[in-house]
Design an enzyme around this catalytic site. Structure first.
Site, PDB file in Angstrom:
ATOM      1  N   THR A  60      -3.948 -18.756  -0.711  1.00 34.14           N
ATOM      2  CA  THR A  60      -4.272 -17.965  -1.762  1.00 34.14           C
ATOM      3  C   THR A  60      -5.717 -17.769  -2.185  1.00 34.14           C
ATOM      4  OG1 THR A  60      -3.499 -19.553  -3.267  1.00 34.14           O
ATOM      5  CG2 THR A  60      -1.699 -18.181  -2.571  1.00 34.14           C
ATOM      6  N   HIS A 219     -12.250   1.159   7.126  1.00 27.95           N
ATOM      7  CA  HIS A 219     -13.398   1.504   6.547  1.00 27.95           C
ATOM      8  C   HIS A 219     -14.826   0.586   6.877  1.00 27.95           C
ATOM      9  CE1 HIS A 219     -11.813   3.598   2.788  1.00 27.95           C
ATOM     10  NE2 HIS A 219     -10.774   3.469   3.700  1.00 27.95           N
ATOM     11  N   ARG A 250      -7.438 -17.643 -16.287  1.00 28.54           N
ATOM     12  CA  ARG A 250      -7.822 -18.428 -14.816  1.00 28.54           C
ATOM     13  C   ARG A 250      -8.969 -17.832 -14.187  1.00 28.54           C
ATOM     14  NH1 ARG A 250      -3.818 -20.701 -11.120  1.00 28.54           N
ATOM     15  NH2 ARG A 250      -4.865 -22.383 -10.105  1.00 28.54           N
TER      16      ARG A 250
HETATM   17  C1  PLP Z   1     -12.614   7.376  -2.053  1.00 32.51           C
HETATM   18  C2  PLP Z   1     -11.329   6.493  -1.980  1.00 32.51           C
HETATM   19  N1  PLP Z   1     -10.891   5.714  -2.857  1.00 32.51           N
HETATM   20  C3  PLP Z   1     -10.056   4.730  -2.782  1.00 32.51           C
HETATM   21  C4  PLP Z   1      -9.590   4.664  -1.646  1.00 32.51           C
HETATM   22  C5  PLP Z   1      -8.239   3.563  -1.639  1.00 32.51           C
HETATM   23  O1  PLP Z   1      -8.525   2.380  -0.947  1.00 32.51           O
HETATM   24  P1  PLP Z   1      -7.342   1.518  -0.328  1.00 32.51           P
HETATM   25  O2  PLP Z   1      -6.958   2.302   0.849  1.00 32.51           O
HETATM   26  O3  PLP Z   1      -7.828   0.253   0.244  1.00 32.51           O
HETATM   27  O4  PLP Z   1      -5.953   1.258  -1.456  1.00 32.51           O
HETATM   28  C6  PLP Z   1      -9.488   5.433  -0.644  1.00 32.51           C
HETATM   29  C7  PLP Z   1      -8.954   4.872   0.727  1.00 32.51           C
HETATM   30  O5  PLP Z   1      -9.391   5.290   1.853  1.00 32.51           O
HETATM   31  C8  PLP Z   1     -10.458   6.123  -0.469  1.00 32.51           C
HETATM   32  O6  PLP Z   1     -11.088   6.746   0.611  1.00 32.51           O
END
Ligand code: PLP
Length: 423
Positions: A60, A219, A250
Site C-alpha cells: 500500500t 501515456h 493521515r
Molecule cells: C486528457 C485526459 N484527461 C484525463 C484522463 C484520465 O486518465 P486515466 O485514464 O488515468 O483515468 C485521460 C486519459 O487518457 C486524458 O487523456
C-alpha cells in the site's frame, strides 16, 4: 530497495527469461495490428522494483510513493506532488480542491469553463464537485480551447478555467493567462496527455493552482494505472492528501487541526470529507524507474511525431495540429484531420488503416455533446460547437510510443501514400 545485489541479479535473470518467453508466445499469435496504439514501455527494472514491494509486504502507499512524489515534483519544477490511482482521480481531486468544504476556493454553483473536446472524466469531475460547467468550443487547427470563444463565454458567474493540453500540444498560455488575470479566474490544468510539454520554457501544469497527470499504460510514462497532481504550493498538497484518503489526517501535519480539543483517537481523526483514491507502492515502484526514462521516451515521441508530421505537411488533404513558436509539444499520439475538400471521408481512411493493421481512435470523445450522455445534462445544449464538430467528423489519431521505430513510421507513411494514390 530491500533486495541485495545478488538477489536482484538472480531475479533479473528470471524476469528476462519470463519476458523472453512471453514475447515468443505473443509473436506466434496472429496479430490484428502491426502498428498498435501503444507498446509496453516497462521492463526488468520496474518489475524487480515492484516485486521488492510485494516481497517486503509494503504494497500500500508507503515510502516509494513519497519518494516518487518528491522526484516527480523535482522533474515538474513544482512545489509538491500528490500521487493518486488514476488521471481521472487526479481530475476529481483537482475539482474537489476548488469546492473543498474545509477551505473553499470557489462556491458550489460557480461557473467553470471547460473545452468541449477532452477526455470526459475532466468534465464529470467538475460537475461532481458541484461546479456549473460551461463548455467552450475547440479550435480544430490546434485541437485546443478556442480562445475567442473562451472570452465570449465569460460571465460574472465565471470563476475558473479547466484547461486541457490535448494530444500534448500546449495551449496559448500567454493569451489565457492574460484573460484569467483580467477576469480574476482560477486556472487548473489537465496535463494527462501532455507530461513534459512546455509553453515558453515553462512546463505545462505550472500555470495554475494545480494540474493532473495520467500514468495509464499508453501515456508518456506508466505505473499501469496511476496519476499525479502537481501542486503550486504545500497547502494545496496538504488539502489534496486529505481528500485523497477519506478526509483523514493521515500523511499530513496533525498539529494544524487542534485535535487536542476533541475526545478522539488521533490515529483515526477526520477533518474533511474525502475519497479513497490512493495509489499503491507497487505502482510507485514503476513510477520511480519510468520517471528516469521519461526524458528519453519524450525525445523519441517528438522525433517520431516530427518525422510523421513532415509527411502530413506535404499532403494537401490531411492536416495535423499547428504548433505555436512558443510551444514545445510532448506528443501523446499522432492526430490527423481530413480536410473538408478531401475526396474521401474520415471513415474511409480510418477503415483503410484498420484493414491494413494500423490501430486508430477518434480524437478522444470528439464533440462530447454528440454522445448519449448529453441527454442527461442541459449544459451540453447551450451551444453547437462548430470547431469541435470538425474534430468529431474529420479527426482521428494513430498511436505513438517511444518503442515504435523509424521504420514503423516509414511503413505508416507508405501505407497512407498508397491510400492517397487512389484519389
Ligand atoms: C486528457 C485526459 N484527461 C484525463 C484522463 C484520465 O486518465 P486515466 O485514464 O488515468 O483515468 C485521460 C486519459 O487518457 C486524458 O487523456
Amino acid at each position: 530497495m530491500t533486495l541485495n545485489n545478488e538477489n536482484t541479479r538472480k531475479l533479473t535473470g528470471a524476469i528476462e527469461l519470463l519476458l523472453e518467453s512471453s514475447s515468443r508466445i505473443n509473436e506466434a499469435k496472429p496479430r490484428r495490428y502491426w502498428y498498435p496504439l501503444s507498446l509496453a514501455t516497462y521492463g526488468v527494472e520496474e518489475i524487480v522494483e515492484a516485486l521488492d514491494s510485494l516481497c517486503s509486504f509494503r504494497t500500500t502507499m508507503w515510502e516509494k510513493t513519497l519518494q516518487f512524489e518528491r522526484q516527480f515534483a523535482a522533474y515538474q519544477g513544482c512545489s509538491d506532488s500528490v500521487m493518486v490511482n488514476s488521471g481521472s482521480s487526479a481530475d476529481l481531486l483537482l475539482c474537489f480542491l476548488l469546492t473543498n468544504p474545509y477551505h473553499p476556493l470557489l462556491q458550489t454553483g460557480d461557473e467553470i469553463l471547460i473545452p468541449v473536446v477532452t477526455w470526459p472524466t475532466q468534465i464529470w469531475s467538475a460537475m461532481m464537485a458541484g461546479l456549473k460547467v460551461k463548455f467552450v468550443d475547440v479550435d480544430p487547427k490546434t485541437l485546443n480551447i478556442d480562445i475567442d470563444d473562451l472570452e465570449k463565454k465569460i460571465t460574472p458567474a465565471t470563476k475558473a478555467i479547466f484547461l486541457v493540453h490535448l494530444m500534448g500540444n500546449p495551449c496559448d498560455m500567454d493569451r489565457i493567462m492574460a484573460i484569467a488575470k483580467a477576469h480574476n479566474l482560477l486556472i487548473i490544468e489537465d496535463c494527462c496527455e501532455a507530461l513534459g510539454a512546455e509553453w515558453d520554457g515553462v512546463r505545462v501544469g505550472n500555470f495554475g493552482v494545480a494540474a493532473s497527470y495520467s500514468f495509464f499504460f499508453s501515456h508518456h510514462m506508466t505505473t499501469m494505472e496511476g496519476g499525479m497532481i502537481a501542486c503550486s504550493n504545500p497547502e494545496v498538497a496538504e488539502q489534496l492528501k486529505i481528500l485523497r484518503a477519506h478526509g483523514w489526517v493521515r500523511n499530513v501535519d496533525p498539529t494544524l487541526y487542534n485535535l487536542h480539543n476533541y475526545d478522539i483517537d488521533p490515529r483515526y481523526a477526520f477533518v474533511n470529507w474525502g475519497f479513497n483514491v490512493r495509489p499503491t507502492d507497487v505502482q510507485a515502484s514503476f513510477g520511480l524507474h519510468q520517471l528516469q526514462k521519461l526524458p528519453h521516451f519524450n525525445q523519441r515521441r517528438v522525433e517520431l511525431a516530427n518525422k510523421f508530421f513532415a509527411f502530413i505537411d506535404t499532403e494537401p488533404v490531411l492536416y495535423r495540429p499547428q504548433v505555436s513558436p512558443k510551444a514545445s509539444p510532448s506528443w501523446f499520439a499522432l492526430p490527423i484531420l481530413v480536410a473538408t475538400e478531401a475526396p474521401f471521408s474520415r471513415k474511409e481512411i480510418v477503415n483503410y488503416l484498420e484493414l491494413q493493421g494500423v490501430e486508430t481512435r477518434p480524437i478522444v470523445a470528439g464533440n462530447i455533446a454528440k454522445h448519449p450522455v448529453a441527454n442527461i445534462f442541459s449544459a451540453f445544449l447551450e451551444d453547437t460547437y462548430s470547431g469541435a464538430n470538425i474534430i468529431h467528423e474529420q479527426g482521428f489519431y494513430i498511436g505513438l510510443s517511444p518503442f515504435h521505430t523509424d521504420q514503423d513510421i516509414d511503413k505508416l507513411i507508405k501505407c497512407l501514400k498508397s491510400f492517397l494514390r487512389r484519389y
